[in-house]
Design a protein around this motif. Structure first.
Motif, PDB file in Angstrom:
ATOM      1  N   ALA A 108       9.139  -0.987  -9.540  1.00 54.31           N
ATOM      2  CA  ALA A 108      10.534  -1.410  -9.385  1.00 54.31           C
ATOM      3  C   ALA A 108      10.949  -1.480  -7.927  1.00 54.31           C
ATOM      4  CB  ALA A 108      11.460  -0.463 -10.146  1.00 54.31           C
ATOM      5  N   PHE A 109      10.217  -0.779  -7.054  1.00 57.42           N
ATOM      6  CA  PHE A 109      10.545  -0.749  -5.633  1.00 57.42           C
ATOM      7  C   PHE A 109       9.632  -1.636  -4.791  1.00 57.42           C
ATOM      8  CE2 PHE A 109      12.091   3.172  -7.465  1.00 57.42           C
ATOM      9  CZ  PHE A 109      13.350   3.317  -6.896  1.00 57.42           C
ATOM     10  N   ARG A 110       8.690  -2.328  -5.441  1.00 57.79           N
ATOM     11  CA  ARG A 110       7.691  -3.108  -4.708  1.00 57.79           C
ATOM     12  C   ARG A 110       8.082  -4.581  -4.586  1.00 57.79           C
ATOM     13  NH1 ARG A 110       5.500   1.766  -3.486  1.00 57.79           N
ATOM     14  NH2 ARG A 110       4.292   2.651  -5.197  1.00 57.79           N
ATOM     15  N   GLN A 111       7.530  -5.188  -3.541  1.00 56.72           N
ATOM     16  CA  GLN A 111       7.554  -6.643  -3.436  1.00 56.72           C
ATOM     17  C   GLN A 111       6.178  -7.065  -2.924  1.00 56.72           C
ATOM     18  OE1 GLN A 111      10.165  -8.841  -0.585  1.00 56.72           O
ATOM     19  NE2 GLN A 111      10.902  -9.865  -2.424  1.00 56.72           N
ATOM     20  N   ILE A 112       5.526  -7.967  -3.666  1.00 55.79           N
ATOM     21  CA  ILE A 112       4.151  -8.321  -3.354  1.00 55.79           C
ATOM     22  C   ILE A 112       3.932  -9.808  -3.576  1.00 55.79           C
ATOM     23  CG2 ILE A 112       1.734  -7.651  -3.676  1.00 55.79           C
ATOM     24  CD1 ILE A 112       4.132  -5.791  -5.784  1.00 55.79           C
ATOM     25  N   ALA A 113       2.996 -10.382  -2.801  1.00 52.59           N
ATOM     26  CA  ALA A 113       2.558 -11.758  -3.021  1.00 52.59           C
ATOM     27  C   ALA A 113       1.051 -11.829  -2.851  1.00 52.59           C
ATOM     28  CB  ALA A 113       3.242 -12.705  -2.051  1.00 52.59           C
ATOM     29  N   PHE A 114       0.386 -12.522  -3.782  1.00 52.83           N
ATOM     30  CA  PHE A 114      -1.058 -12.752  -3.731  1.00 52.83           C
ATOM     31  C   PHE A 114      -1.312 -14.257  -3.636  1.00 52.83           C
ATOM     32  CE2 PHE A 114      -3.091  -8.881  -6.107  1.00 52.83           C
ATOM     33  CZ  PHE A 114      -2.422  -8.014  -5.256  1.00 52.83           C
ATOM     34  N   LEU A 115      -2.354 -14.622  -2.912  1.00 55.68           N
ATOM     35  CA  LEU A 115      -2.838 -15.999  -2.888  1.00 55.68           C
ATOM     36  C   LEU A 115      -4.358 -15.949  -2.849  1.00 55.68           C
ATOM     37  CD1 LEU A 115      -1.643 -19.072  -0.931  1.00 55.68           C
ATOM     38  CD2 LEU A 115      -3.986 -18.310  -0.581  1.00 55.68           C
ATOM     39  N   ASP A 116      -5.023 -16.712  -3.729  1.00 54.96           N
ATOM     40  CA  ASP A 116      -6.479 -16.702  -3.740  1.00 54.96           C
ATOM     41  C   ASP A 116      -7.051 -17.958  -3.090  1.00 54.96           C
ATOM     42  OD1 ASP A 116      -6.643 -18.796  -5.714  1.00 54.96           O
ATOM     43  OD2 ASP A 116      -6.408 -17.312  -7.320  1.00 54.96           O
ATOM     44  N   ALA A 117      -8.367 -17.987  -2.938  1.00 55.46           N
ATOM     45  CA  ALA A 117      -9.029 -19.067  -2.207  1.00 55.46           C
ATOM     46  C   ALA A 117      -8.899 -20.414  -2.898  1.00 55.46           C
ATOM     47  CB  ALA A 117     -10.507 -18.721  -2.012  1.00 55.46           C
ATOM     48  N   ASN A 118      -8.502 -20.435  -4.158  1.00 50.42           N
ATOM     49  CA  ASN A 118      -8.290 -21.694  -4.875  1.00 50.42           C
ATOM     50  C   ASN A 118      -6.861 -22.209  -4.740  1.00 50.42           C
ATOM     51  OD1 ASN A 118     -10.962 -21.839  -5.963  1.00 50.42           O
ATOM     52  ND2 ASN A 118     -10.384 -20.254  -7.446  1.00 50.42           N
ATOM     53  N   GLY A 119      -6.027 -21.450  -4.033  1.00 53.15           N
ATOM     54  CA  GLY A 119      -4.643 -21.863  -3.836  1.00 53.15           C
ATOM     55  C   GLY A 119      -3.689 -21.348  -4.880  1.00 53.15           C
ATOM     56  N   ASN A 120      -4.187 -20.528  -5.815  1.00 54.47           N
ATOM     57  CA  ASN A 120      -3.299 -19.932  -6.808  1.00 54.47           C
ATOM     58  C   ASN A 120      -2.422 -18.874  -6.136  1.00 54.47           C
ATOM     59  OD1 ASN A 120      -4.558 -21.302  -9.088  1.00 54.47           O
ATOM     60  ND2 ASN A 120      -6.291 -19.931  -8.740  1.00 54.47           N
ATOM     61  N   VAL A 121      -1.146 -18.867  -6.452  1.00 55.19           N
ATOM     62  CA  VAL A 121      -0.228 -17.903  -5.845  1.00 55.19           C
ATOM     63  C   VAL A 121       0.564 -17.166  -6.920  1.00 55.19           C
ATOM     64  CG1 VAL A 121       0.058 -19.100  -3.648  1.00 55.19           C
ATOM     65  CG2 VAL A 121       1.525 -19.717  -5.563  1.00 55.19           C
ATOM     66  N   SER A 122       0.980 -15.961  -6.570  1.00 55.67           N
ATOM     67  CA  SER A 122       1.804 -15.179  -7.484  1.00 55.67           C
ATOM     68  C   SER A 122       2.647 -14.217  -6.669  1.00 55.67           C
ATOM     69  CB  SER A 122       0.922 -14.405  -8.470  1.00 55.67           C
ATOM     70  OG  SER A 122       1.706 -13.723  -9.432  1.00 55.67           O
ATOM     71  N   GLY A 123       3.880 -14.014  -7.087  1.00 55.87           N
ATOM     72  CA  GLY A 123       4.774 -13.106  -6.386  1.00 55.87           C
ATOM     73  C   GLY A 123       5.486 -12.184  -7.353  1.00 55.87           C
ATOM     74  N   PHE A 124       5.899 -11.028  -6.839  1.00 53.36           N
ATOM     75  CA  PHE A 124       6.629 -10.058  -7.658  1.00 53.36           C
ATOM     76  C   PHE A 124       7.674  -9.379  -6.798  1.00 53.36           C
ATOM     77  CE2 PHE A 124       7.266  -5.637  -8.973  1.00 53.36           C
ATOM     78  CZ  PHE A 124       7.664  -5.797 -10.285  1.00 53.36           C
ATOM     79  N   THR A 125       8.895  -9.291  -7.324  1.00 54.90           N
ATOM     80  CA  THR A 125       9.973  -8.565  -6.659  1.00 54.90           C
ATOM     81  C   THR A 125      10.557  -7.561  -7.639  1.00 54.90           C
ATOM     82  OG1 THR A 125      10.535 -10.448  -5.243  1.00 54.90           O
ATOM     83  CG2 THR A 125      12.226  -8.760  -5.539  1.00 54.90           C
ATOM     84  N   GLY A 126      10.388  -6.285  -7.355  1.00 53.83           N
ATOM     85  CA  GLY A 126      10.886  -5.246  -8.238  1.00 53.83           C
ATOM     86  C   GLY A 126      12.409  -5.225  -8.312  1.00 53.83           C
ATOM     87  N   LYS A 127      12.909  -4.752  -9.441  1.00 52.81           N
ATOM     88  CA  LYS A 127      14.343  -4.791  -9.683  1.00 52.81           C
ATOM     89  C   LYS A 127      15.137  -3.891  -8.742  1.00 52.81           C
ATOM     90  CE  LYS A 127      14.176  -1.231 -13.315  1.00 52.81           C
ATOM     91  NZ  LYS A 127      14.475  -0.932 -14.736  1.00 52.81           N
ATOM     92  N   ASN A 128      14.475  -2.926  -8.122  1.00 52.74           N
ATOM     93  CA  ASN A 128      15.177  -2.012  -7.220  1.00 52.74           C
ATOM     94  C   ASN A 128      15.021  -2.372  -5.746  1.00 52.74           C
ATOM     95  OD1 ASN A 128      16.054  -0.576  -9.408  1.00 52.74           O
ATOM     96  ND2 ASN A 128      14.635   1.129  -9.158  1.00 52.74           N
ATOM     97  N   CYS A 129      14.422  -3.529  -5.454  1.00 50.06           N
ATOM     98  CA  CYS A 129      14.362  -3.981  -4.064  1.00 50.06           C
ATOM     99  C   CYS A 129      15.779  -4.285  -3.585  1.00 50.06           C
ATOM    100  CB  CYS A 129      13.495  -5.229  -3.944  1.00 50.06           C
ATOM    101  SG  CYS A 129      11.734  -4.924  -4.158  1.00 50.06           S
ATOM    102  N   VAL A 130      16.062  -3.967  -2.336  1.00 50.08           N
ATOM    103  CA  VAL A 130      17.417  -4.106  -1.803  1.00 50.08           C
ATOM    104  C   VAL A 130      17.752  -5.578  -1.571  1.00 50.08           C
ATOM    105  CG1 VAL A 130      18.963  -3.476   0.083  1.00 50.08           C
ATOM    106  CG2 VAL A 130      17.230  -1.849  -0.718  1.00 50.08           C
TER     107      VAL A 130
END
Length: 327
Positions: A108-130
């Protein structure tokens, strides 16, 4: 630590135990960042800025031919190496991020982004991020931010990244960071920034993993300084190519590369010196002499330096020519 962070720490500590957050161990990196891939070169990048010391030491992760990770807010650095390990094993960016988020009790406190060598992307923003906090994905990129002064920062980054599509990847990301700052940036201000670029092919040589690795740990204008350092890095790329040409005995190529670097930083004595060396090795002693003279007058150590080059084979002129240059 500023008052806002002190206040936030006080509020969050009361609920962190239930989220498995260790307020004393988890690093703060409330920030804005971008992960992206160049569809032409296959290079991948992380660019980040924060009002926090040395943000690049904990937020940005990357491995050539595998992917890149940005982990921020209440940072769980494990997302970096564990995410890269999963992507290296063939797991997509989205699946890898999902796996790690699901097992993280502090999500809930994290914010993260991943991108792989094929160009796939994903992001996450926890509900408790300011707030203002969000992530936004596009083709081959993800932009994310938390604790921003307004909700315009993330869209501004995405728009700039798309707008500067004709730029090299690193310069393109710097423009996205500039756009974030111009849109308002971090509500606390600015302090540090970082930029890493990894290549499209896997390597077992760790020293070849990062093509660019720049950090501004503490500066009043970190993005401006990051932009300057990137320009210096590009100039030294030409210097390195010049050095390789010298090793191969190709003085014309060396002269071209050193000359390009010198044009980028005409006040840099070393760049002038090696250009003069390439001229001398090409038999153009008369052209080299005034350059050497200017360098020696500016710093006498270069005059001693040139006398040490012939034994190594880096300078291939005669003793008489060397005396002409140093007299």
């Amino acid at each position: 630590m500023n008052r806002l962070l002190l206040f936030f720490c006080f509020l969050s500590i009361t609920s962190l135990s239930s989220q498995n957050i260790n307020a004393e161990k988890d690093a703060f990196a409330h920030t804005y960042s971008i992960v992206a891939r160049d569809t032409v070169t296959g290079e991948m990048v992380v660019g980040v800025q924060s009002h926090w010391f040395s943000v690049g030491s904990i937020v940005s992760w990357g491995k050539a031919g595998v992917g890149v990770v940005a982990t921020q807010s209440f940072v769980n650095p494990a997302y970096g190496p564990e995410g890269l390990e999963l992507m290296a094993s063939g797991v997509s960016a989205e699946q890898a991020l999902t796996q790690l988020v699901e097992k993280d009790e502090g999500r809930a406190f994290r914010q993260i982004a991943f991108l792989d060598a094929n160009g796939n992307v994903s992001g996450f923003t926890g509900k408790n991020c300011v707030e203002a906090a969000e992530d936004l994905q596009g083709k081959n990129f993800s932009v994310q931010a938390n604790m921003m002064i307004n909700d315009k920062v993330v869209p501004a980054m995405a728009e700039a990244f798309v707008q500067y599509s004709d730029y090299p990847l690193a310069e393109r990301v710097v423009e996205a960071l500039k756009a974030a700052q111009e849109a308002g940036g971090d509500i606390r201000g600015k302090q540090s920034a970082a930029l890493i670029v990894v290549g499209p092919e896997r390597t077992d040589k760790s020293w070849e993993d990062k093509k660019i690795d720049l950090r501004v740990d503490d500066h009043e204008n970190p993005i401006q300084e990051l932009s300057r350092l990137l320009k210096v890095a590009r100039a030294y790329e030409h210097m390195n190519k010049g050095d390789l040409a010298v090793e191969a005995g190709d003085m014309e190529k060396a002269l071209k590369e050193y000359g390009t670097a010198e044009k980028m930083f005409p006040e840099n004595l070393e760049m002038k010196f090696w250009k003069a060396v390439a001229l001398a090795n090409s038999g153009r002693i008369e052209e080299a002499k005034p350059i050497f003279k200017m360098v020696f007058e500016a710093d006498k150590n270069w005059k001693e330096m040139i006398t040490r080059l012939p034994p190594s084979g880096i300078l291939t002129i005669s003793e008489a020519e060397l005396k002409e240059i140093t007299q």
